[in-house]
Design a protein around this motif. Structure first.
Motif, short mmCIF file in Angstrom:
data_model
loop_
_atom_site.label_atom_id
_atom_site.label_comp_id
_atom_site.label_asym_id
_atom_site.label_seq_id
_atom_site.Cartn_x
_atom_site.Cartn_y
_atom_site.Cartn_z
N SER A 19 0.82 -1.20 0.00
CA SER A 19 0.00 0.00 0.00
C SER A 19 0.86 1.26 0.00
O SER A 19 0.60 2.22 -0.72
CB SER A 19 -0.93 -0.02 1.21
OG SER A 19 -1.75 1.13 1.24
N ARG A 42 -2.66 -1.06 -5.04
CA ARG A 42 -4.01 -1.26 -4.51
C ARG A 42 -4.07 -2.70 -4.01
O ARG A 42 -3.80 -3.64 -4.75
CB ARG A 42 -5.06 -1.04 -5.59
CG ARG A 42 -6.48 -1.14 -5.06
CD ARG A 42 -7.49 -0.71 -6.12
NE ARG A 42 -8.84 -0.75 -5.61
CZ ARG A 42 -9.92 -0.41 -6.31
NH1 ARG A 42 -9.77 0.00 -7.56
NH2 ARG A 42 -11.13 -0.48 -5.77
N ALA A 68 -6.52 -1.84 -11.36
CA ALA A 68 -5.15 -1.40 -11.15
C ALA A 68 -4.91 -0.03 -11.77
O ALA A 68 -4.31 0.85 -11.17
CB ALA A 68 -4.18 -2.42 -11.73
N SER A 98 -1.50 2.58 -10.85
CA SER A 98 -1.72 1.96 -9.56
C SER A 98 -1.73 0.45 -9.70
O SER A 98 -2.77 -0.15 -9.98
CB SER A 98 -3.06 2.43 -8.97
OG SER A 98 -3.32 1.78 -7.73
N MET A 116 -1.68 -3.60 -8.79
CA MET A 116 -2.56 -4.33 -7.89
C MET A 116 -1.76 -5.39 -7.13
O MET A 116 -0.91 -6.07 -7.71
CB MET A 116 -3.68 -5.01 -8.68
CG MET A 116 -4.65 -5.81 -7.84
SD MET A 116 -5.76 -4.75 -6.88
CE MET A 116 -6.72 -4.01 -8.21
N LEU A 125 -9.35 -3.17 4.46
CA LEU A 125 -9.47 -3.09 3.01
C LEU A 125 -10.76 -3.72 2.49
O LEU A 125 -11.39 -3.21 1.57
CB LEU A 125 -8.26 -3.76 2.34
CG LEU A 125 -6.91 -3.10 2.64
CD1 LEU A 125 -5.78 -3.95 2.09
CD2 LEU A 125 -6.87 -1.71 2.03
#
Length: 942
Positions: free
Chosen positions: A73, A78, A147, A151, A153, A333
């Motif tokens: 993170s 993510r 994603a 970003s 995953m 999460l």
């Protein structure tokens, strides 16, 4: 590539967590593991990556996953978390929904079909979840979309061995394609446990117990008041297990920890940990324990379900004591309730009474919709005695589970349904059905007899039921190859029990599938005729649209394939959506003799992967050999060896002796094509010696094909002709003999090269009267080539060139190269050397790539005769110039032991001409015998 995560040389990470291996909020002794994890995340940014952490229970895998989630993170990933549940592994897609729920808002943005697929998995649409590969593709698309461009995953999976099978299969597909995008898959499993990652090639890193220095550091920081001697005792007994190091001190009072009191004489690790967890659960309020029990039985971690089950808007407040005790937490999460360690769940179950567990299951069932699988399973778990209504629900669940691709789950559900059946008839029927699926699908031949015996004890009148007869027949067929007894059992049972509208379609399907294989392996047309009669009498439901396709394309392709090929092509195009392994196998079987297996590859691989993971092993065996058939035709011969080796290993393990014959046949064909005559003969002899006493005509054909191909490769055309001529009269293409389609080229070549051109021509004429040339481009190519070979008096350039120019002919390289060789041989003898070389060189290159040594030798020999020097043995310097190219050919072949007649057949010469050439060779080389030729020939011309 450097990692985007800041280095952490000490492996420290601040957290308020008490997971194994943490002290004062930091991980101890895990710098190496964290470096590996950092490397995974660093490389995953650009090309994806996957890693499996393994280790003993309590070694700190979960703590590492927690640390990894936070580090990911912080690095911009993510993060999605999934935790397998021991009590949810029988509930389809329970694990997958842990991924889908936090990404629910992004599902509607997917293409409509993928969005609908995922909504079906979530239970939010009326449709049923489709085939697992389609689901996996949709999940992959969702992860890629989530994603985003900037970003990546991180998918973190704990307790992978407890994932439900469908979710595991989907995640296995995701793992195989992880390198296609910025996705990091990090999972944890106990050492030695099989999981969805086992067959994906995912790298594994075993988390080792802490060394003594780290163990002392962990205990010292967590229990600073503990005396050094006590700490040494605990460290010695814990043997580096972080969970034990943190939990073993819990029951010790202050006096014991400070050495004012004596320690117990023995601290058994496992029992002590169980007592620790039990005591911590026991200390909770009753309301909290009830909520924990519901959470354990539900397994999804869905707080909404717990709140509804609690029937109190503030009911979830009851979890607070467990959270304060460090037993559970809400994942920030996913918003789901998670247990800090699996032993906590076990403790909750151990401390609950049977009445409390029944209450929990009934409560959860009340929160689930009528007709749902999970509701049926909860009701079954709550039952304390026979309950026919629940048994009927489970019976339906079993077959929906089967059609979804989980054959093992289907059998387990049928067995539970039998336990809940109140009558012997119902109990026996469901046990027999479990035996039937075990024999035909999961490969459990060893357990079939016991299941049938139990079914007979429950219902003596049901021992000849359709399910029982099918199970017994499949056991006899696959294990012993007893086609006659299997045929009698199946026909009698179908005639007796399979009345329209009065038979379970699933069991009738299995009975007809078994009878189909009986007819095929018997090789007897009369059994196929009886199959047609059986089908007319039992009138299978119209929903079984596969049966006419299998009968036409597989049973009698020469005469009945064409009317069903459009339907078969339609079925093949839909295989990516098909989750039922029985239907996948049926479609692929139909494709085998009509050259459409290539369209079934991915579906067959799914069936094979399921078998490797403990699923439908009987179908995985068949699927493996079908895939190997495709590899043989397509020239992937090295791959074929690995496929058949694995398949034959399964056959030996599960005692599937008859299906093993398909694997042996393919290995025999490969040995024959590559010139390993001894292996080819050994396999053919084994097939005949095992198959003849059992009346297995298909094995006799297999053996003849192997021997004939071996003979043709070594230019022993007389033997090849004799073997193939024994299989049928020229000009007659028998019905219900699908293997005849694979013998076209062999018979044409053997008959032509042994002066039986009239028979070769008659055979081609007979082929032209059937559907064979229209079935596929390959069969059209072979038919044209066979007719060109059989044409007497001139070279039929049009037919040869049409065959060679067949679209996509490279899909069948061995057949194509043999046609090029035959055409080149004729051109060379017609003095068209330049044209011949083109085809001979093409044939030689293909044969060499395949490793088809005898065929390479034939092509090379023809090229040398046309004046092209190739890598072959010739007389040594000083003598080679004395021999003409034709004499070199004759000398080389004579040195291998061929007779004058065999040499003449191979070179299209008369035996008298061969003898004249040999006399000249003997004179020029000053030798007097064939043995002397081998000594005189040496050297290599590049």
């Amino acid at each position: 590539m450097s990692s985007p995560i800041p280095p952490d040389p000490k492996g420290d990470h601040k957290s308020a967590d008490d997971s194994p291996g943490r002290a004062a909020g930091r991980l101890v002794g895990r710098s190496a593991e964290l470096a590996v994890i950092d490397g995974l995340f660093g490389s995953a940014v650009t090309r994806g990556g996957a890693l499996l952490l393994t280790g003993e229970a309590g070694v700190g895998k979960s703590a590492l996953l927690e640390a990894a989630a936070l580090r990911a993170s912080e690095a911009g990933f993510r993060v999605l978390r999934v935790v397998g549940s021991q009590f949810e592994e029988g509930v389809s897609f329970s694990a997958l929904n842990q991924i889908l729920q936090p990404l629910a808002g992004e599902i509607p943005a997917l293409p409509p079909r993928q969005a609908e697929t995922l909504q079906a998995v979530r239970g939010l649409s009326e449709g049923q979840p489709t085939e697992l590969l389609v689901i996996a593709n949709a999940v992959q698309a969702l992860l890629t979309r989530a994603a985003g461009a900037s970003s990546p995953m991180a998918l973190i999976v704990d307790d992978v061995t407890w994932l439900d099978r469908p979710s595991a299969a989907v995640l296995a597909t995701v793992a195989r394609s992880v390198h296609t995008g910025p996705l990091a898959l990090l999972a944890a499993s106990r050492t030695g446990d099989e999981s969805f990652l086992s067959s994906t090639g995912t790298a594994a890193h075993e988390v080792q117990p802490l060394d003594d220095v780290s163990a002392h550091e962990l205990v010292s920081e967590r229990f600073p008041a503990m005396a050094a001697r006590v700490r040494r005792r605990l460290v010695a007994e814990a043997r580096g297990n972080p969970l034990a190091l943190l939990e073993l001190p819990v029951p010790l009072n202050d006096a014991q920890q400070t050495e004012r009191g004596s320690l117990p004489a023995v601290l058994p690790l496992t029992e002590r940990l169980k007592r620790i967890f039990s005591s911590r659960v026991e200390a909770l309020p009753d309301a909290t324990r009830r909520l924990l029990l519901l959470a354990v039985l539900d397994g999804s971690g869905d707080l909404h379900i717990l709140q509804r089950a609690a029937a109190d808007p503030d009911g979830l407040r009851g979890l607070c004591p467990a959270e304060r005790a460090g037993l559970v937490q809400v994942d920030s999460l996913t918003g789901r309730l998670v247990f800090r360690h699996p032993l906590t769940r076990s403790a909750v179950m151990d401390l609950s009474t049977s009445a409390e567990r029944r209450w929990g299951h009934l409560t959860l069932a009340g929160e689930l919709p009528e007709g749902s699988e999970r509701r049926a399973r909860h009701l079954a778990d709550a039952a304390i005695g026979p309950d026919d209504q629940v048994a009927a629900l489970l019976h339906e669940v079993a077959y929906s589970t089967l059609h979804r691709g989980d054959a093992v789950g289907a059998i387990s559900t049928l067995l539970r349904a039998s336990e809940l059946s109140s009558t012997g008839e119902a109990k026996g029927r469901r046990l027999a059905e479990a035996a039937c699926l075990g024999a035909n699908i999961t490969g459990d031949l060893g357990n079939v007899r016991a299941l049938l015996e139990n079914a007979g004890r429950a219902d003596p009148a049901g021992t000849e039921s359709l399910a029982a007869a099918t199970a017994a027949a499949s056991q006899l067929l696959n294990g012993e190859g007893d086609v006659d007894t299997a045929h009698r059992l199946l026909v009698t049972a179908i005639d007796t029990h399979a009345r329209p509208g009065d038979t379970d379609d699933n069991i009738l399907r299995e009975a007809l599938n078994s009878l189909l294989m009986v007819c095929f392996f018997s090789g007897r047309p009369e059994l196929w005729h009886s199959f047609d009669s059986v089908v007319r009498r039992c009138r299978p439901p119209s929903s079984n649209r596969m049966l006419p396709v299998i009968l036409g394309a597989f049973g009698d392709p020469a005469y009945a394939a064409m009317p069903v090929l459009d339907r078969l092509d339609e079925l093949i195009s839909g295989l990516h959506q098909e989750s039922d392994p029985v239907r996948v196998f049926g479609v692929a079987l139909s494709a085998a003799y009509v050259d459409r297996l290539s369209g079934c590859r991915s579906a067959l691989r799914r069936v094979i992967d399921d078998g490797r993971n403990g699923g439908a092993m009987a179908l995985a065996i068949q699927a493996q050999f079908l895939l190997a058939n495709d590899a043989y035709a397509g020239g992937q011969w090295d791959d074929l060896l690995g496929m058949t080796e694995e398949g034959l290993g399964w056959c030996a393990t599960y005692n599937y002796r008859l299906p093993a014959s398909s694997g042996h046949f393919l290995r025999g064909m490969l040995a024959a094509a590559r010139g390993d005559g001894s292996t080819a003969r050994e396999i053919a002899d084994r097939l005949v010696s095992w198959g003849n006493p059992r009346g297995l005509g298909a094995l006799r054909v297999y053996a003849a094909h192997i021997r004939a191909l071996s003979a043709l490769g070594s230019a022993d055309f007389d033997t090849g002709y004799r073997l193939l001529r024994a299989l049928g009269a020229p000009g007659e293409v028998p019905r219900y003999q699908p293997h005849a389609l694979w013998l076209l080229l062999d018979f044409a070549e053997a008959a032509t090269r042994t002066d039986h051109r009239d028979e070769a021509a008659a055979h081609v004429k007979g082929i032209r009267k059937t559907d064979i040339p229209s079935i596929s481009p390959r069969l059209a190519m072979l038919t044209d080539a066979a007719e060109a070979m059989a044409t007497a008096g001139f070279i039929d350039h049009e037919l040869f060139e049409a065959a060679i120019a067949t679209p996509d002919a490279e899909r069948w390289p061995f057949d194509w190269a043999r046609i090029c060789l035959a055409y080149g041989e004729r051109l060379r003898r017609a003095k068209s050397g330049v044209a011949a070389r083109v085809h001979l060189e093409a044939a030689l290159g293909t044969f060499e790539r395949l490793g088809a040594a005898p065929w390479s030798a034939r092509a090379a020999s023809e090229l040398r005769a046309s004046g092209i020097l190739t890598r072959t043995v010739i007389p040594c310097a000083g003598q080679s110039s004395q021999l003409t190219p034709q004499e070199r050919q004759v000398a080389q072949l004579a040195a291998t032991g061929l007779t004058n007649k065999q040499i003449a057949a191979q070179l299209f010469l008369s035996p008298r001409t061969v003898a004249a050439h040999l006399r000249g060779v003997f004179r020029k080389l000053n030798v007097t015998s064939r043995a002397g030729l081998r000594d005189a020939l040496s050297g290599v011309t590049p």
